[in-house]
Design a protein around this motif. Structure first.
Motif, mmCIF file in Angstrom:
data_model
loop_
_atom_site.group_PDB
_atom_site.id
_atom_site.type_symbol
_atom_site.label_atom_id
_atom_site.label_comp_id
_atom_site.label_asym_id
_atom_site.label_seq_id
_atom_site.Cartn_x
_atom_site.Cartn_y
_atom_site.Cartn_z
ATOM 1 N N LYS A 220 47.253 16.898 11.474
ATOM 2 C CA LYS A 220 47.757 17.004 12.832
ATOM 3 C C LYS A 220 48.700 15.838 13.143
ATOM 4 C CE LYS A 220 46.317 17.514 17.663
ATOM 5 N NZ LYS A 220 45.161 17.605 18.593
ATOM 6 N N GLY A 221 49.937 16.164 13.454
ATOM 7 C CA GLY A 221 50.908 15.137 13.792
ATOM 8 C C GLY A 221 51.457 14.367 12.605
ATOM 9 N N ALA A 222 51.030 14.716 11.393
ATOM 10 C CA ALA A 222 51.528 14.015 10.206
ATOM 11 C C ALA A 222 52.974 14.406 9.934
ATOM 12 C CB ALA A 222 50.655 14.350 8.999
ATOM 13 N N ASN A 223 53.782 13.444 9.574
ATOM 14 C CA ASN A 223 55.190 13.714 9.285
ATOM 15 C C ASN A 223 55.345 14.045 7.795
ATOM 16 O OD1 ASN A 223 57.914 13.983 9.375
ATOM 17 N ND2 ASN A 223 58.376 11.878 9.944
ATOM 18 N N LEU A 224 55.759 15.279 7.512
ATOM 19 C CA LEU A 224 55.859 15.753 6.136
ATOM 20 C C LEU A 224 57.309 15.982 5.714
ATOM 21 C CD1 LEU A 224 52.930 18.367 6.118
ATOM 22 C CD2 LEU A 224 52.867 15.981 5.388
ATOM 23 N N ILE A 225 58.241 15.349 6.388
ATOM 24 C CA ILE A 225 59.629 15.572 6.028
ATOM 25 C C ILE A 225 59.892 15.065 4.603
ATOM 26 C CG2 ILE A 225 60.493 13.373 6.962
ATOM 27 C CD1 ILE A 225 62.980 15.066 7.886
ATOM 28 N N GLY A 226 60.563 15.881 3.827
ATOM 29 C CA GLY A 226 60.886 15.504 2.461
ATOM 30 C C GLY A 226 59.741 15.651 1.487
ATOM 31 N N VAL A 227 58.609 16.231 1.937
ATOM 32 C CA VAL A 227 57.451 16.421 1.061
ATOM 33 C C VAL A 227 57.456 17.851 0.530
ATOM 34 C CG1 VAL A 227 54.934 16.350 0.878
ATOM 35 C CG2 VAL A 227 56.130 14.732 2.374
ATOM 36 N N ASP A 228 57.413 17.997 -0.785
ATOM 37 C CA ASP A 228 57.423 19.320 -1.405
ATOM 38 C C ASP A 228 55.980 19.774 -1.635
ATOM 39 O OD1 ASP A 228 57.850 21.645 -2.758
ATOM 40 O OD2 ASP A 228 59.070 20.765 -4.363
ATOM 41 N N LEU A 229 55.447 20.509 -0.659
ATOM 42 C CA LEU A 229 54.054 20.962 -0.749
ATOM 43 C C LEU A 229 53.849 21.987 -1.852
ATOM 44 C CD1 LEU A 229 53.209 21.298 3.066
ATOM 45 C CD2 LEU A 229 52.676 19.394 1.540
ATOM 46 N N SER A 230 54.913 22.598 -2.338
ATOM 47 C CA SER A 230 54.768 23.607 -3.392
ATOM 48 C C SER A 230 54.322 22.991 -4.711
ATOM 49 C CB SER A 230 56.093 24.354 -3.599
ATOM 50 O OG SER A 230 57.086 23.500 -4.143
ATOM 51 N N THR A 231 54.423 21.672 -4.841
ATOM 52 C CA THR A 231 54.037 21.006 -6.089
ATOM 53 C C THR A 231 52.572 20.584 -6.098
ATOM 54 O OG1 THR A 231 54.670 18.800 -5.280
ATOM 55 C CG2 THR A 231 56.382 20.129 -6.340
ATOM 56 N N LEU A 232 51.868 20.795 -4.976
ATOM 57 C CA LEU A 232 50.457 20.415 -4.905
ATOM 58 C C LEU A 232 49.616 21.253 -5.854
ATOM 59 C CD1 LEU A 232 50.084 20.108 -1.032
ATOM 60 C CD2 LEU A 232 49.731 18.238 -2.656
ATOM 61 N N ALA A 233 48.568 20.649 -6.381
ATOM 62 C CA ALA A 233 47.630 21.392 -7.220
ATOM 63 C C ALA A 233 46.755 22.274 -6.350
ATOM 64 C CB ALA A 233 46.774 20.423 -8.037
ATOM 65 N N LEU A 234 46.418 21.794 -5.158
ATOM 66 C CA LEU A 234 45.554 22.542 -4.248
ATOM 67 C C LEU A 234 45.881 22.135 -2.827
ATOM 68 C CD1 LEU A 234 43.115 24.488 -4.003
ATOM 69 C CD2 LEU A 234 41.621 22.495 -4.093
ATOM 70 N N CYS A 235 46.155 23.129 -1.983
ATOM 71 C CA CYS A 235 46.450 22.841 -0.576
ATOM 72 C C CYS A 235 45.964 23.978 0.301
ATOM 73 C CB CYS A 235 47.941 22.616 -0.356
ATOM 74 S SG CYS A 235 48.352 22.208 1.370
ATOM 75 N N ASN A 236 44.759 23.822 0.823
ATOM 76 C CA ASN A 236 44.241 24.765 1.806
ATOM 77 C C ASN A 236 44.229 24.109 3.180
ATOM 78 O OD1 ASN A 236 43.780 26.878 -0.013
ATOM 79 N ND2 ASN A 236 41.821 25.995 -0.652
ATOM 80 N N ALA A 237 45.014 23.047 3.331
ATOM 81 C CA ALA A 237 45.065 22.329 4.601
ATOM 82 C C ALA A 237 45.944 23.064 5.608
ATOM 83 C CB ALA A 237 45.596 20.913 4.377
ATOM 84 N N ASP A 238 45.628 22.888 6.878
ATOM 85 C CA ASP A 238 46.394 23.497 7.956
ATOM 86 C C ASP A 238 47.572 22.582 8.282
ATOM 87 O OD1 ASP A 238 47.409 24.734 10.173
ATOM 88 O OD2 ASP A 238 45.613 24.505 11.414
ATOM 89 N N THR A 239 48.781 23.056 8.002
ATOM 90 C CA THR A 239 49.978 22.259 8.262
ATOM 91 C C THR A 239 50.697 22.694 9.543
ATOM 92 O OG1 THR A 239 51.346 23.738 6.915
ATOM 93 C CG2 THR A 239 50.323 21.865 5.792
ATOM 94 N N SER A 240 50.071 23.584 10.299
ATOM 95 C CA SER A 240 50.756 24.133 11.477
ATOM 96 C C SER A 240 51.030 23.083 12.542
ATOM 97 C CB SER A 240 49.934 25.280 12.079
ATOM 98 O OG SER A 240 48.664 24.820 12.544
#
Length: 417
Positions: A220-240
């Motif tokens: 929540k409120g985390a700044n993810l600019i420039g982060v390529d989430l497609s490279t994660l091994a596992l991501c079930n986190a809510d990024t909305s």
């Protein structure tokens, strides 16, 4: 307590140097050597630059505002130690045990922390246990800029508001850690485990996350600019509820130029400059306090936690925008329109939400009331705000925070008590 010109000790300075000399001999297996045990020692304002305390026992020691730059702490036992305000730049903390240590205001810039253990812990003192991490709401977190934390163990650790920008945290263990508000710009998190980690309001700008785990993390409120989430091994986190804000110097200068053109547009009645239109713009977390944005357009914009203190926003329009947690304290909001926007937790304390009068000609003028339509306002704070002439439509005012001065002009709309 012994006092010296070098600071505050709980043992004579000569005795301390004797312990350090014997420790040196112990490290090299020489006769007369003895492992240093400085557990529960208190040092304040003492210089220990370059000292070798590798594998020393420092359980519960207090090094307050000490200068330990370049010190050797490889394999040292610092369980429950207090390093508040100390300088540990370029220290070697390879595989050191920092479980439960207090790091408030400490500076580990450029330090080697590979394999270090920074998990939470409790120091057993005479008469019972003392929680070594009780000060969870520290004002300033530790500085670990460009530190090497490859393989470090921080599972369950509380490292709020720390500065880890540029650090290497490859394969670090961060499960369940509290890194809320932490600066993680340009951090290398390759293969790191951040499962269930609290990264709310953290800055992850341009972080490398290849092969990392982010399962169940709070973003929540985390700044993810420039982060390529497609490279994660596992991501079930809510990024909305995360944001992607470019706060680079170049982006900031561009924004300021846009505001300057808008001010020119306002001052010349539209003859020069250009109206500021923030369409699908993400301004979350930025400090725009005092900005002149009269008549600006915000459409599908994100302003989560944005500071607009004392900003001039008269006649501005916010359509389908997110102002959750935004700070509009003492802002000028006469004639503003909020339509279908989220304003939960926003602070309107002391803001002017009254009527804006626009002079059309020498003899004519038009009045523009502030309007809030179909917006969410859970825990929005209107204490001290002026609401004379404010129009609300399809809005539940029963969950806002307000005083009598706000309610009086809105008597028909006041929630039942």
């Amino acid at each position: 307590m012994n006092m010296t010109s070098a600071g505050i000790l709980t043992m004579p300075l000569e005795e301390l140097w004797g312990v350090l000399a014997a420790h040196q001999l112990w490290l090299y297996g020489e006769k007369g050597g003895k492992r240093a045990d400085l557990s529960r020692l208190r040092l304040e304002g003492v210089s220990l630059r370059g000292v070798n305390l590798s594998r020393a026992k420092l359980v519960g020691a207090k090094f307050i505002n000490c200068d330990m730059a370049g010190a050797q702490l490889e394999g040292a036992d610092l369980y429950g130690a207090d390093l508040t305000g100390s300088n540990l730049k370029s220290t070697n903390c390879l595989r050191a045990d920092f479980r439960g240590a207090q790091l408030k205001g400490s500076d580990f810039t450029g330090a080697e922390l590979s394999g270090a253990d920074l998990r939470g812990g409790a120091l057993l003192m005479d008469g019972g246990a003392t929680d070594a991490s009780a000060d969870s709401d520290q004002e300033e977190g530790p500085r670990l800029r460009r530190a090497n934390l490859d393989g470090a163990r921080l599972s369950g650790a509380t490292v709020r508001k720390a500065d880890l920008s540029g650090a290497s945290m490859r394969n670090a263990k961060l499960e369940g850690a509290d890194l809320s508000g932490t600066k993680l710009q340009d951090v290398d998190l390759t293969g790191a485990d951040l499962s269930r980690c609290d990264l709310s309001s953290a800055r992850l700008d341009r972080a490398t996350v290849a092969g990392a785990k982010l399962d169940g993390a709070v973003l929540k409120g985390a700044n993810l600019i420039g982060v390529d989430l497609s490279t994660l091994a596992l991501c079930n986190a809510d990024t909305s509820e995360s944001v992607r804000v470019d706060d680079s110097p170049e982006a900031w200068n561009k924004l300021q130029e846009m505001i300057a053109r808008h001010v020119r547009w306002v001052d010349t009645g539209g003859a020069e400059g250009a109206r500021a239109e923030f369409v699908r713009s993400d301004l979350s977390g930025l400090d725009l306090s005092g900005s002149r944005l009269v008549g600006a357009v915000f459409k599908e914009a994100k302003l989560r936690g944005t500071k607009l203190v004392n900003a001039a926003l008269n006649l501005a329009s916010f359509l389908n925008s997110d102002l959750s947690g935004a700070d509009l304290t003492n802002a000028e909001l006469r004639g503003v329109r909020f339509d279908q926007s989220a304003m939960d937790g926003a602070n309107f304390g002391g803001a002017d939400l009254g009527v804006e009068t626009v002079k059309m000609s020498a003899t004519k003028s038009a009045e523009h009331p502030s309007v809030i339509t179909a917006c969410t306002l859970v825990k929005a704070n209107f204490t001290g705000a002026s609401a004379r002439g404010l129009v609300t439509k399809e809005v539940d005012l029963g969950k806002i925070i307000a005083d009598a001065g706000f309610w009086d002009p809105l008597a028909p709309a006041q929630p039942a008590t």
